[in-house]
Design a protein around this motif. Structure first.
Motif, PDB file in Angstrom:
ATOM      1  N   ALA A 199       1.301  10.670 -11.094  1.00  0.00           N
ATOM      2  CA  ALA A 199       0.386  11.777 -11.353  1.00  0.00           C
ATOM      3  C   ALA A 199       1.162  13.018 -11.778  1.00  0.00           C
ATOM      4  O   ALA A 199       0.779  13.714 -12.741  1.00  0.00           O
ATOM      5  CB  ALA A 199      -0.448  12.072 -10.108  1.00  0.00           C
ATOM      6  N   ALA A 200       2.279  13.280 -11.087  1.00  0.00           N
ATOM      7  CA  ALA A 200       3.119  14.416 -11.480  1.00  0.00           C
ATOM      8  C   ALA A 200       3.750  14.169 -12.852  1.00  0.00           C
ATOM      9  O   ALA A 200       3.832  15.083 -13.696  1.00  0.00           O
ATOM     10  CB  ALA A 200       4.195  14.650 -10.429  1.00  0.00           C
TER      11      ALA A 200
ATOM     12  N   VAL B 205       0.839  -1.203   0.000  1.00  0.00           N
ATOM     13  CA  VAL B 205       0.000   0.000   0.000  1.00  0.00           C
ATOM     14  C   VAL B 205       0.871   1.249   0.000  1.00  0.00           C
ATOM     15  O   VAL B 205       0.648   2.198  -0.785  1.00  0.00           O
ATOM     16  CB  VAL B 205      -0.948  -0.007   1.215  1.00  0.00           C
ATOM     17  CG1 VAL B 205      -1.569   1.373   1.430  1.00  0.00           C
ATOM     18  CG2 VAL B 205      -2.057  -1.040   1.019  1.00  0.00           C
ATOM     19  N   GLN B 206       1.860   1.277   0.874  1.00  0.00           N
ATOM     20  CA  GLN B 206       2.725   2.454   0.960  1.00  0.00           C
ATOM     21  C   GLN B 206       3.478   2.676  -0.347  1.00  0.00           C
ATOM     22  O   GLN B 206       3.597   3.818  -0.829  1.00  0.00           O
ATOM     23  CB  GLN B 206       3.720   2.286   2.120  1.00  0.00           C
ATOM     24  CG  GLN B 206       3.086   2.133   3.493  1.00  0.00           C
ATOM     25  CD  GLN B 206       2.321   3.368   3.926  1.00  0.00           C
ATOM     26  OE1 GLN B 206       2.721   4.496   3.638  1.00  0.00           O
ATOM     27  NE2 GLN B 206       1.208   3.169   4.624  1.00  0.00           N
ATOM     28  N   ALA B 207       3.968   1.591  -0.952  1.00  0.00           N
ATOM     29  CA  ALA B 207       4.741   1.723  -2.191  1.00  0.00           C
ATOM     30  C   ALA B 207       3.872   2.254  -3.326  1.00  0.00           C
ATOM     31  O   ALA B 207       4.280   3.174  -4.059  1.00  0.00           O
ATOM     32  CB  ALA B 207       5.342   0.370  -2.563  1.00  0.00           C
ATOM     33  N   ASN B 208       2.677   1.698  -3.502  1.00  0.00           N
ATOM     34  CA  ASN B 208       1.833   2.148  -4.610  1.00  0.00           C
ATOM     35  C   ASN B 208       1.216   3.521  -4.349  1.00  0.00           C
ATOM     36  O   ASN B 208       0.873   4.232  -5.303  1.00  0.00           O
ATOM     37  CB  ASN B 208       0.733   1.122  -4.890  1.00  0.00           C
ATOM     38  CG  ASN B 208       1.186   0.049  -5.856  1.00  0.00           C
ATOM     39  OD1 ASN B 208       2.023   0.302  -6.723  1.00  0.00           O
ATOM     40  ND2 ASN B 208       0.649  -1.144  -5.720  1.00  0.00           N
ATOM     41  N   TYR B 209       1.069   3.890  -3.083  1.00  0.00           N
ATOM     42  CA  TYR B 209       0.594   5.241  -2.791  1.00  0.00           C
ATOM     43  C   TYR B 209       1.619   6.261  -3.268  1.00  0.00           C
ATOM     44  O   TYR B 209       1.270   7.257  -3.929  1.00  0.00           O
ATOM     45  CB  TYR B 209       0.345   5.400  -1.294  1.00  0.00           C
ATOM     46  CG  TYR B 209      -0.069   6.802  -0.899  1.00  0.00           C
ATOM     47  CD1 TYR B 209      -1.358   7.260  -1.149  1.00  0.00           C
ATOM     48  CD2 TYR B 209       0.841   7.669  -0.294  1.00  0.00           C
ATOM     49  CE1 TYR B 209      -1.743   8.550  -0.794  1.00  0.00           C
ATOM     50  CE2 TYR B 209       0.468   8.962   0.060  1.00  0.00           C
ATOM     51  CZ  TYR B 209      -0.820   9.386  -0.195  1.00  0.00           C
ATOM     52  OH  TYR B 209      -1.187  10.665   0.154  1.00  0.00           O
ATOM     53  N   ASP B 210       2.892   6.024  -2.946  1.00  0.00           N
ATOM     54  CA  ASP B 210       3.954   6.928  -3.425  1.00  0.00           C
ATOM     55  C   ASP B 210       4.080   6.867  -4.940  1.00  0.00           C
ATOM     56  O   ASP B 210       4.293   7.899  -5.598  1.00  0.00           O
ATOM     57  CB  ASP B 210       5.284   6.557  -2.769  1.00  0.00           C
ATOM     58  CG  ASP B 210       5.268   6.774  -1.265  1.00  0.00           C
ATOM     59  OD1 ASP B 210       4.452   7.597  -0.785  1.00  0.00           O
ATOM     60  OD2 ASP B 210       6.057   6.105  -0.559  1.00  0.00           O
ATOM     61  N   ALA B 211       3.923   5.659  -5.509  1.00  0.00           N
ATOM     62  CA  ALA B 211       4.074   5.508  -6.955  1.00  0.00           C
ATOM     63  C   ALA B 211       2.999   6.268  -7.718  1.00  0.00           C
ATOM     64  O   ALA B 211       3.278   6.941  -8.715  1.00  0.00           O
ATOM     65  CB  ALA B 211       4.045   4.027  -7.322  1.00  0.00           C
TER      66      ALA B 211
ATOM     67  N   ASP C   5      -4.216  -0.457  -8.766  1.00  0.00           N
ATOM     68  CA  ASP C   5      -3.449  -1.380  -7.911  1.00  0.00           C
ATOM     69  C   ASP C   5      -3.423  -0.894  -6.469  1.00  0.00           C
ATOM     70  O   ASP C   5      -3.559  -1.701  -5.527  1.00  0.00           O
ATOM     71  CB  ASP C   5      -2.021  -1.516  -8.439  1.00  0.00           C
ATOM     72  CG  ASP C   5      -1.952  -2.246  -9.771  1.00  0.00           C
ATOM     73  OD1 ASP C   5      -2.952  -2.919 -10.129  1.00  0.00           O
ATOM     74  OD2 ASP C   5      -0.920  -2.141 -10.455  1.00  0.00           O
ATOM     75  N   TYR C   6      -3.255   0.406  -6.287  1.00  0.00           N
ATOM     76  CA  TYR C   6      -3.224   0.956  -4.932  1.00  0.00           C
ATOM     77  C   TYR C   6      -4.561   0.759  -4.220  1.00  0.00           C
ATOM     78  O   TYR C   6      -4.603   0.332  -3.052  1.00  0.00           O
ATOM     79  CB  TYR C   6      -2.877   2.442  -4.989  1.00  0.00           C
ATOM     80  CG  TYR C   6      -3.206   3.187  -3.720  1.00  0.00           C
ATOM     81  CD1 TYR C   6      -2.458   3.001  -2.561  1.00  0.00           C
ATOM     82  CD2 TYR C   6      -4.283   4.075  -3.677  1.00  0.00           C
ATOM     83  CE1 TYR C   6      -2.768   3.684  -1.391  1.00  0.00           C
ATOM     84  CE2 TYR C   6      -4.599   4.751  -2.512  1.00  0.00           C
ATOM     85  CZ  TYR C   6      -3.849   4.553  -1.376  1.00  0.00           C
ATOM     86  OH  TYR C   6      -4.161   5.218  -0.214  1.00  0.00           O
ATOM     87  N   ASN C   7      -5.664   1.053  -4.905  1.00  0.00           N
ATOM     88  CA  ASN C   7      -6.978   0.849  -4.299  1.00  0.00           C
ATOM     89  C   ASN C   7      -7.205  -0.613  -3.927  1.00  0.00           C
ATOM     90  O   ASN C   7      -7.754  -0.922  -2.864  1.00  0.00           O
ATOM     91  CB  ASN C   7      -8.071   1.316  -5.260  1.00  0.00           C
ATOM     92  CG  ASN C   7      -8.125   2.829  -5.396  1.00  0.00           C
ATOM     93  OD1 ASN C   7      -7.470   3.542  -4.642  1.00  0.00           O
ATOM     94  ND2 ASN C   7      -8.892   3.316  -6.349  1.00  0.00           N
ATOM     95  N   MET C   8      -6.784  -1.515  -4.799  1.00  0.00           N
ATOM     96  CA  MET C   8      -6.939  -2.934  -4.497  1.00  0.00           C
ATOM     97  C   MET C   8      -5.986  -3.371  -3.386  1.00  0.00           C
ATOM     98  O   MET C   8      -6.324  -4.251  -2.587  1.00  0.00           O
ATOM     99  CB  MET C   8      -6.695  -3.771  -5.747  1.00  0.00           C
ATOM    100  CG  MET C   8      -7.812  -3.695  -6.776  1.00  0.00           C
ATOM    101  SD  MET C   8      -9.443  -4.101  -6.083  1.00  0.00           S
ATOM    102  CE  MET C   8      -9.145  -5.753  -5.454  1.00  0.00           C
TER     103      MET C   8
ATOM    104  N   LEU D 166       1.616   6.421 -22.313  1.00  0.00           N
ATOM    105  CA  LEU D 166       2.154   5.380 -21.435  1.00  0.00           C
ATOM    106  C   LEU D 166       2.153   5.828 -19.982  1.00  0.00           C
ATOM    107  O   LEU D 166       1.817   5.048 -19.071  1.00  0.00           O
ATOM    108  CB  LEU D 166       3.567   5.007 -21.878  1.00  0.00           C
ATOM    109  CG  LEU D 166       3.682   4.292 -23.232  1.00  0.00           C
ATOM    110  CD1 LEU D 166       5.147   4.049 -23.590  1.00  0.00           C
ATOM    111  CD2 LEU D 166       2.929   2.972 -23.204  1.00  0.00           C
ATOM    112  N   THR D 167       2.522   7.092 -19.729  1.00  0.00           N
ATOM    113  CA  THR D 167       2.583   7.576 -18.347  1.00  0.00           C
ATOM    114  C   THR D 167       1.196   7.650 -17.730  1.00  0.00           C
ATOM    115  O   THR D 167       0.985   7.239 -16.578  1.00  0.00           O
ATOM    116  CB  THR D 167       3.254   8.958 -18.298  1.00  0.00           C
ATOM    117  OG1 THR D 167       4.522   8.902 -18.955  1.00  0.00           O
ATOM    118  CG2 THR D 167       3.464   9.404 -16.861  1.00  0.00           C
ATOM    119  N   GLN D 168       0.227   8.178 -18.497  1.00  0.00           N
ATOM    120  CA  GLN D 168      -1.137   8.277 -17.972  1.00  0.00           C
ATOM    121  C   GLN D 168      -1.748   6.896 -17.762  1.00  0.00           C
ATOM    122  O   GLN D 168      -2.442   6.651 -16.759  1.00  0.00           O
ATOM    123  CB  GLN D 168      -2.007   9.103 -18.929  1.00  0.00           C
ATOM    124  CG  GLN D 168      -3.444   9.294 -18.478  1.00  0.00           C
ATOM    125  CD  GLN D 168      -3.570  10.151 -17.232  1.00  0.00           C
ATOM    126  OE1 GLN D 168      -2.627  10.887 -16.878  1.00  0.00           O
ATOM    127  NE2 GLN D 168      -4.701  10.063 -16.547  1.00  0.00           N
ATOM    128  N   ALA D 169      -1.497   5.978 -18.700  1.00  0.00           N
ATOM    129  CA  ALA D 169      -2.011   4.621 -18.553  1.00  0.00           C
ATOM    130  C   ALA D 169      -1.400   3.941 -17.333  1.00  0.00           C
ATOM    131  O   ALA D 169      -2.094   3.246 -16.574  1.00  0.00           O
ATOM    132  CB  ALA D 169      -1.722   3.809 -19.808  1.00  0.00           C
TER     133      ALA D 169
END
Length: 453
Positions: free
Chosen positions: A390-391, A379-385, A437-440, A426-429
């Protein structure tokens, strides 16, 4: 006023006649979860297994009640006429005739009845009832696990649909921009004005081909996810189901510490409750198998009745005729039903099963905190990712817009536009996929804790 009344009746009749399935049903995630929990046959199956286990408990407890053993049959008996010889002279008017079949054969009706109430069973009923109650608790844990799996499936379908829908809309927008660039390059090449090269067209066409592939995949996943959500909620695949969320968004980052989540998991996970219930049931079964070595003390009434229509009754208290008699008496007795070599083996079997559960409990005590920790770190990894992506996606969009503006002004080449479009796509996708993945991951983490969130 009359026109208004007529119009109201018309609208009411139209609403009644209009098929319910033709109206779109919009649900949010919480509503979809509740609908699925009510409709999922997997949950209902586990609930019925709980009822089956409850019936086993009732069966075990009923062993303490009255029991009736009855046997009724019709057979054949020797026919007998006359009484019994007393003092060398026959009694009765007709002497008894002896022989292989005196007087022929007679029908014979026999009834044996025993009405028994256990008084003391050395703990058999109590221990088997405790084991049955433990089985109920295990089955209840299965229901909780099935409900958690259903919620997880709903979230997977719901977030998957939002991800695919947002990706499809985004790719359609990029494709529109790319098509405009291809049209402009084709026009420049046709006019031969020197503003575009043939390689520019090839670069844009190559990017469009790759974009078309991702767009087709997004459409397929969008359809599959929505159909899956329809099946899970029970509305049917032909229903018009829509989701309330306008777009995919990351859920809030859980504020619970890892230690708190691990502690709650050891208390709230249905598997832990199942292990405790299973061990309780196994201990009760070990005690029950040991009690099989002891008898049952009982009280009751035992009776028998035999009747042969062609056989005279002997009115003599010293003579018993098994084919023509009746009797009824209250009894108190002790009954053994034990196989000396089997009972110790059954006790050893249940003891081994109990020890196996003890080792399984030890593994769970270590394994469940590890599962929670792994889910927490993910969770922590995908939250940061997803924040970084997004940026990156925002920067890629600015790059694409800048490249398209330069190309329109004749200051850049199409290969730069194609590279910018590809990078943005690619970045937006990847951003949308990471948000999904983060939500799951958050859902999986609470699933590991044993909470439906």
């Amino acid at each position: 006023m009359k026109k208004s009344s007529t119009l109201s009746r018309f609208m009411l009749a139209l609403a009644v006649a209009w098929p319910a399935g033709s109206l779109a049903q919009t649900v949010n995630l919480a509503q979809a979860e509740q609908m699925s929990l009510s409709a999922d046959p997997r949950v209902k199956e586990r609930e019925q297994l709980v009822e089956s286990a409850r019936a086993l408990l009732e069966q075990a407890q009923a062993k303490d009640g009255w029991r009736v053993n009855a046997n009724l049959f019709v057979g054949l008996a020797p026919q007998v006429n006359g009484g019994f010889y007393q003092g060398g002279a026959p009694s009765g008017t007709t002497p008894r005739r002896d022989g292989p079949f005196p007087g022929g054969l007679s029908d014979w009706t026999s009834l044996q009845v025993a009405l028994i109430k256990p008084l003391f069973t050395f703990g058999k009923i109590q221990h088997y009832s405790e084991a049955a109650q433990g089985n109920i608790d295990v089955r209840r844990g299965d229901v909780r696990i099935s409900r958690a799996d259903t919620v997880l499936d709903v979230k997977r379908a719901y977030y998957g649909y939002l991800t695919a829908r947002d990706l499809r809309r985004f790719l359609e927008d990029v494709q529109s921009r790319l098509d405009s660039a291809v049209t402009r390059v084709s026009h420049n090449l046709k006019e031969d004005n020197g503003q575009s090269r043939q390689s520019d067209l090839y670069a844009l066409q190559a990017a469009r081909g790759m974009l078309g592939k991702y767009l087709s995949q997004a459409k397929a996943i969008e359809k599959i996810s929505l159909d899956g959500l329809k099946v899970l909620t029970g509305v049917g695949m032909d229903a018009d189901l829509q989701v309330a969320d306008a777009s995919l968004a990351p859920v809030a980052l859980p504020r619970d510490s890892l230690a708190e989540l691990q502690s709650r998991a050891l208390l709230d996970r249905p598997e832990m409750a199942q292990l405790e219930a299973g061990m309780r049931a196994r201990r009760a079964l070990v005690a029950a198998k040991k009690s099989e070595q002891y008898p049952d003390v009982y009280a009751g009434i035992v009776g028998t009745a035999n009747y042969a229509s062609r056989r005279d009754r002997l009115n003599n208290p010293y003579i018993y005729d098994p084919f023509n008699n009746a009797g009824l008496t209250p009894v108190v007795g002790v009954k053994w039903d034990m196989e000396f070599g089997v009972v110790p083996a059954k006790v050893a079997q249940e003891q081994a099963e109990l020890e196996a559960l003890n080792y399984k409990n030890q593994y769970a005590q270590a394994g469940i905190p590890f599962q929670v920790s792994a889910a927490y770190q993910q969770v922590q990894a995908n939250y940061d990712a997803q924040r970084d992506l997004a940026a990156g996606a925002a920067a890629a969009r600015r790059w694409m817009i800048s490249a398209l503006a330069d190309f329109s002004a004749g200051l850049g080449h199409a290969d730069k536009v194609a590279e910018a479009l590809k990078s943005y796509a690619l970045t937006q996708a990847e951003y949308l996929k990471t948000v999904n993945d983060y939500n799951m991951d958050v859902a999986q983490m609470y699933r590991a804790v044993g909470e439906l969130k």
